[in-house]
Motif scaffolding. Structure first.
Motif, PDB file in Angstrom:
ATOM      1  N   UNK A 170      -9.042  22.849  11.352  1.00 38.90           N
ATOM      2  CA  UNK A 170      -9.648  21.688  11.979  1.00 38.90           C
ATOM      3  C   UNK A 170     -10.696  21.094  11.055  1.00 38.90           C
ATOM      4  N   UNK A 171     -11.384  20.079  11.532  1.00 38.81           N
ATOM      5  CA  UNK A 171     -12.457  19.473  10.750  1.00 38.81           C
ATOM      6  C   UNK A 171     -13.553  20.515  10.543  1.00 38.81           C
ATOM      7  N   UNK A 172     -13.929  20.737   9.305  1.00 37.02           N
ATOM      8  CA  UNK A 172     -14.945  21.739   8.984  1.00 37.02           C
ATOM      9  C   UNK A 172     -16.337  21.259   9.369  1.00 37.02           C
ATOM     10  N   UNK A 173     -17.157  22.203   9.816  1.00 36.04           N
ATOM     11  CA  UNK A 173     -18.605  21.999   9.847  1.00 36.04           C
ATOM     12  C   UNK A 173     -19.236  23.330   9.506  1.00 36.04           C
ATOM     13  N   UNK A 174     -20.499  23.286   9.139  1.00 41.99           N
ATOM     14  CA  UNK A 174     -21.176  24.471   8.637  1.00 41.99           C
ATOM     15  C   UNK A 174     -21.887  24.113   7.350  1.00 41.99           C
ATOM     16  N   UNK A 175     -22.449  25.090   6.647  1.00 46.43           N
ATOM     17  CA  UNK A 175     -23.271  24.817   5.461  1.00 46.43           C
ATOM     18  C   UNK A 175     -22.583  23.934   4.426  1.00 46.43           C
ATOM     19  N   UNK A 176     -23.101  22.736   4.242  1.00 42.73           N
ATOM     20  CA  UNK A 176     -22.611  21.831   3.223  1.00 42.73           C
ATOM     21  C   UNK A 176     -21.381  21.026   3.590  1.00 42.73           C
ATOM     22  N   UNK A 177     -20.846  21.213   4.809  1.00 45.99           N
ATOM     23  CA  UNK A 177     -19.564  20.587   5.145  1.00 45.99           C
ATOM     24  C   UNK A 177     -19.696  19.172   5.699  1.00 45.99           C
ATOM     25  N   UNK A 178     -20.722  18.905   6.503  1.00 44.36           N
ATOM     26  CA  UNK A 178     -20.798  17.579   7.131  1.00 44.36           C
ATOM     27  C   UNK A 178     -22.139  16.893   6.877  1.00 44.36           C
ATOM     28  N   UNK A 179     -22.814  17.277   5.808  1.00 43.77           N
ATOM     29  CA  UNK A 179     -24.112  16.664   5.521  1.00 43.77           C
ATOM     30  C   UNK A 179     -24.001  15.148   5.412  1.00 43.77           C
ATOM     31  N   UNK A 180     -22.963  14.664   4.736  1.00 41.05           N
ATOM     32  CA  UNK A 180     -22.802  13.222   4.563  1.00 41.05           C
ATOM     33  C   UNK A 180     -22.517  12.536   5.890  1.00 41.05           C
ATOM     34  N   UNK A 181     -21.720  13.183   6.745  1.00 42.75           N
ATOM     35  CA  UNK A 181     -21.443  12.598   8.058  1.00 42.75           C
ATOM     36  C   UNK A 181     -22.689  12.549   8.915  1.00 42.75           C
ATOM     37  N   UNK A 182     -23.486  13.596   8.872  1.00 42.18           N
ATOM     38  CA  UNK A 182     -24.724  13.616   9.660  1.00 42.18           C
ATOM     39  C   UNK A 182     -25.677  12.521   9.191  1.00 42.18           C
ATOM     40  N   UNK A 183     -25.723  12.290   7.887  1.00 41.62           N
ATOM     41  CA  UNK A 183     -26.568  11.217   7.360  1.00 41.62           C
ATOM     42  C   UNK A 183     -26.125   9.864   7.911  1.00 41.62           C
TER      43      UNK A 183
END
Length: 304
Positions: A170-183
């Motif tokens: 599935x779509x990854x989240x966790x350390x370093x995975x969605x930093x750009x999306x969160x921004x």
């Protein structure tokens, strides 16, 4: 076992290598950059530089390692997400899923590696007919076009024919995975499109890694959806992600406006996407999730 992790320095590789080492496996992990060799060594692997798009480089690295299993985690996803120009954003990753897969499979055959595990994708791209949650028996969306969809189809077909395991993460989240999306969420540049009724599936990197370890150890074959227990529409997970990130509620864009601004892929994901069921992976691999839902995981990852 001796396990060869192609792409060991990626976001998933950095969580996978320590789990393999902790379970007593000897790991050779690759990176395209000599600057990351130290990182892989710190994680407990023998680190090597390898160009996944160079058949000779791949063949030599696999021959030296003499592994019992190859795990294909090679991607090249970096920079600000560009869903509108998806093929351009994923251009190198698409090549790694086609040419890179072929190089690794050829090296496996040449050196007699008996097992192969490869990263695929299963978040919102299930067939857009019927229910909102798909099993491994359901095809991926056959209407998806472009290099990305073709690359996934190539990878899955090649690995399946070789008797390996295809892991649809599935779509990854966790350390370093969605930093750009969160921004983007914090800048209110990640809107809900239309009614946000399209489903997606998520998985925490640590859970994806633990499923991969099980697939290696059990010499699994076939296709497995590696996702959490709660496929959900964008209208639920995106506002929740924003709340966990301390951001304002996402704006809403009508479909007619989002299509020229964000592109057809974003519109399809947000309005028509189909998520995936993890029942097979939990049953056959005896996989247990640390984060059964993105609700727990988003909160834990963004609580700092």
């Amino acid at each position: 076992m001796r396990v060869f992790v192609a792409g060991g320095a990626g976001v998933l590789g950095r969580r996978l290598v320590p789990q393999l080492v902790a379970r007593g496996h000897e790991v050779t992990a690759t990176t395209t950059s000599a600057t990351k060799l130290g990182l892989l060594e710190q994680l407990g692997a023998e680190a090597v530089v390898m160009d996944g798009l160079d058949a000779r480089s791949v063949g030599e690295a696999v021959a030296r390692a003499q592994p019992d299993a190859i795990v294909h985690q090679m991607t090249a996803i970096s920079g600000k997400p560009d869903i509108k120009h998806f093929d351009r954003w994923f251009a190198t990753t698409n090549r790694l899923r086609t040419e890179g897969t072929d190089h690794l499979l050829a090296a496996a055959e040449a050196t007699g590696v008996p097992h192969f595990v490869a990263q695929s994708y299963g978040s919102w791209n299930g067939i857009r007919q019927g229910g909102w949650v798909k099993t491994e028996e359901d095809p991926l969306d056959p209407t998806s076009t472009g290099q990305g969809a073709e690359a996934i189809r190539h990878l899955e077909s090649a690995v399946f024919k070789a008797g390996g395991a295809v892991l649809r993460y599935g779509a990854f989240y966790g350390p370093g995975a969605i930093d750009d999306q969160v921004e983007l969420v914090r800048k209110r540049q990640y809107p809900v499109v239309g009614n946000g009724g399209g489903y997606s599936s998520w998985v925490h990197l640590d859970d994806a890694a633990s499923a991969t370890v099980l697939a290696v150890e059990q010499k699994a074959r076939g296709v497995f959806n590696i996702v959490d227990d709660e496929p959900a529409p964008a209208s639920e997970w995106l506002p929740y992600l924003a709340a966990c990130a301390g951001a304002k509620r996402p704006m809403r864009f009508p479909t007619w406006l989002a299509r020229p601004l964000a592109g057809k892929t974003a519109v399809a994901m947000m309005t028509e996407g189909r998520g995936f069921s993890n029942a097979k992976a939990k049953r056959e691999l005896e996989w247990q999730l640390r984060y059964p839902s993105w609700r727990q995981g988003f909160k834990a990852e963004l609580s700092d």
